[in-house]
Motif scaffolding. Sequence first.
Motif, PDB file in Angstrom:
ATOM      1  N   TYR A 258       3.150   6.998  -8.988  1.00  8.75           N
ATOM      2  CA  TYR A 258       2.553   5.008  -9.269  1.00  8.75           C
ATOM      3  C   TYR A 258       1.331   5.392  -7.558  1.00  8.75           C
ATOM      4  N   ILE A 259       0.585   4.635  -8.615  1.00 14.53           N
ATOM      5  CA  ILE A 259      -0.742   4.699  -7.723  1.00 14.53           C
ATOM      6  C   ILE A 259      -1.028   3.392  -7.934  1.00 14.53           C
ATOM      7  N   LEU A 260      -1.993   2.815  -6.716  1.00 13.99           N
ATOM      8  CA  LEU A 260      -1.995   1.587  -5.937  1.00 13.99           C
ATOM      9  C   LEU A 260      -3.813   1.439  -5.210  1.00 13.99           C
ATOM     10  N   ALA A 261      -5.139   1.672  -5.949  1.00 16.31           N
ATOM     11  CA  ALA A 261      -5.568   1.965  -5.679  1.00 16.31           C
ATOM     12  C   ALA A 261      -6.388   0.272  -5.127  1.00 16.31           C
ATOM     13  N   LEU A 262      -7.081   0.462  -3.977  1.00  9.00           N
ATOM     14  CA  LEU A 262      -7.435  -1.346  -3.574  1.00  9.00           C
ATOM     15  C   LEU A 262      -9.051  -0.555  -3.060  1.00  9.00           C
ATOM     16  N   LYS A 263      -9.788  -1.529  -3.190  1.00  5.11           N
ATOM     17  CA  LYS A 263     -11.566  -0.940  -3.054  1.00  5.11           C
ATOM     18  C   LYS A 263     -11.883  -2.296  -1.502  1.00  5.11           C
ATOM     19  N   LYS A 264     -13.440  -1.731  -1.928  1.00  4.80           N
ATOM     20  CA  LYS A 264     -13.551  -2.998  -0.502  1.00  4.80           C
ATOM     21  C   LYS A 264     -13.699  -4.088  -0.570  1.00  4.80           C
ATOM     22  N   GLY A 265     -12.975  -5.091   0.134  1.00  2.00           N
ATOM     23  CA  GLY A 265     -12.763  -7.109  -0.271  1.00  2.00           C
ATOM     24  C   GLY A 265     -11.358  -6.771   0.090  1.00  2.00           C
ATOM     25  N   GLU A 266     -10.463  -5.959  -0.230  1.00  2.00           N
ATOM     26  CA  GLU A 266      -9.234  -5.922  -0.622  1.00  2.00           C
ATOM     27  C   GLU A 266      -8.224  -5.371   1.050  1.00  2.00           C
ATOM     28  N   PHE A 267      -9.456  -4.896   1.735  1.00  2.00           N
ATOM     29  CA  PHE A 267      -8.945  -4.540   2.959  1.00  2.00           C
ATOM     30  C   PHE A 267     -10.062  -5.113   4.082  1.00  2.00           C
TER      31      PHE A 267
ATOM     32  N   LEU B  78      -7.204  -1.629  10.553  1.00  2.00           N
ATOM     33  CA  LEU B  78      -6.765  -2.112   9.984  1.00  2.00           C
ATOM     34  C   LEU B  78      -6.615  -3.279   9.489  1.00  2.00           C
ATOM     35  N   LYS B  79      -6.350  -3.633   8.230  1.00  2.00           N
ATOM     36  CA  LYS B  79      -5.754  -5.459   7.881  1.00  2.00           C
ATOM     37  C   LYS B  79      -5.978  -5.223   5.957  1.00  2.00           C
ATOM     38  N   ILE B  80      -4.527  -5.058   5.932  1.00  2.00           N
ATOM     39  CA  ILE B  80      -4.777  -4.925   4.262  1.00  2.00           C
ATOM     40  C   ILE B  80      -3.937  -6.436   4.348  1.00  2.00           C
ATOM     41  N   ASP B  81      -4.173  -7.357   3.445  1.00  2.00           N
ATOM     42  CA  ASP B  81      -2.917  -8.529   3.022  1.00  2.00           C
ATOM     43  C   ASP B  81      -2.893  -9.047   1.530  1.00  2.00           C
ATOM     44  N   THR B  82      -2.389  -7.980   0.604  1.00  2.00           N
ATOM     45  CA  THR B  82      -2.032  -7.727  -0.913  1.00  2.00           C
ATOM     46  C   THR B  82      -1.186  -9.151  -0.859  1.00  2.00           C
ATOM     47  N   GLU B  83      -1.003  -8.877  -2.392  1.00  2.00           N
ATOM     48  CA  GLU B  83       0.660  -9.478  -2.990  1.00  2.00           C
ATOM     49  C   GLU B  83       1.533  -8.070  -2.567  1.00  2.00           C
ATOM     50  N   TYR B  84       0.892  -6.813  -3.033  1.00  2.00           N
ATOM     51  CA  TYR B  84       2.520  -5.981  -2.919  1.00  2.00           C
ATOM     52  C   TYR B  84       2.272  -5.113  -1.215  1.00  2.00           C
ATOM     53  N   ILE B  85       0.954  -5.844  -0.559  1.00  2.00           N
ATOM     54  CA  ILE B  85       0.581  -4.661   0.082  1.00  2.00           C
ATOM     55  C   ILE B  85       0.344  -5.395   2.050  1.00  2.00           C
TER      56      ILE B  85
END
Length: 167
Positions: free
Chosen positions: A104-113, A141-148
């Motif tokens: 399981y790998i999920l990578a977030l790039k700048k702009g997604e956090f 730190l703020k992350i607001d994606t579909e999965y996290i």
Amino acid sequence: MHQFVKMELVLSLIATFILGCSDTLDYTKNRSYFKAKKTSLDYFNEDEVFIEQKSSFSKNSEYETFMISNAKAGKKLEMDIYGCNDVHCLSATSIVFHDSSFKYILALKKGEFLFSEPSEKIYTEEFGYDCQIKVAAYWNLKIDTEYIKIDWQMLEAEELCEVYLYK
């Protein structure tokens, strides 16, 4: 004149006694804290999670790691923050979530956090003199994606003061 010499001798003995019976040392108090205001990952099916800092920002590593786990489900994820080269982590380039086998790998790039500087003042308590606070990390730190969904605040710091110890 004789009385003046006696007084000078007495003062000299007192000063020697006081200085001879004390030591100065540096004493450090940990000022670090971690506040997880929100942590929701689809990987854990909305179950409650435990977060643990696994590396130190003071070491200047390639990446910093947090362990996110759920004892009930027996699941763990590592969260690696890459490129965090400043106290507020504004330079971070990516955040990678993965399990131990990297299946399981999920990578977030700048702009997604979003890392930002907290508005709260860093707590200090001068418990000696010549105190300094050494801050390795201080960020939101703020992350607001579909999965996290994450809303965290982090401070990694120590306060160093000189303290007199009397014997």
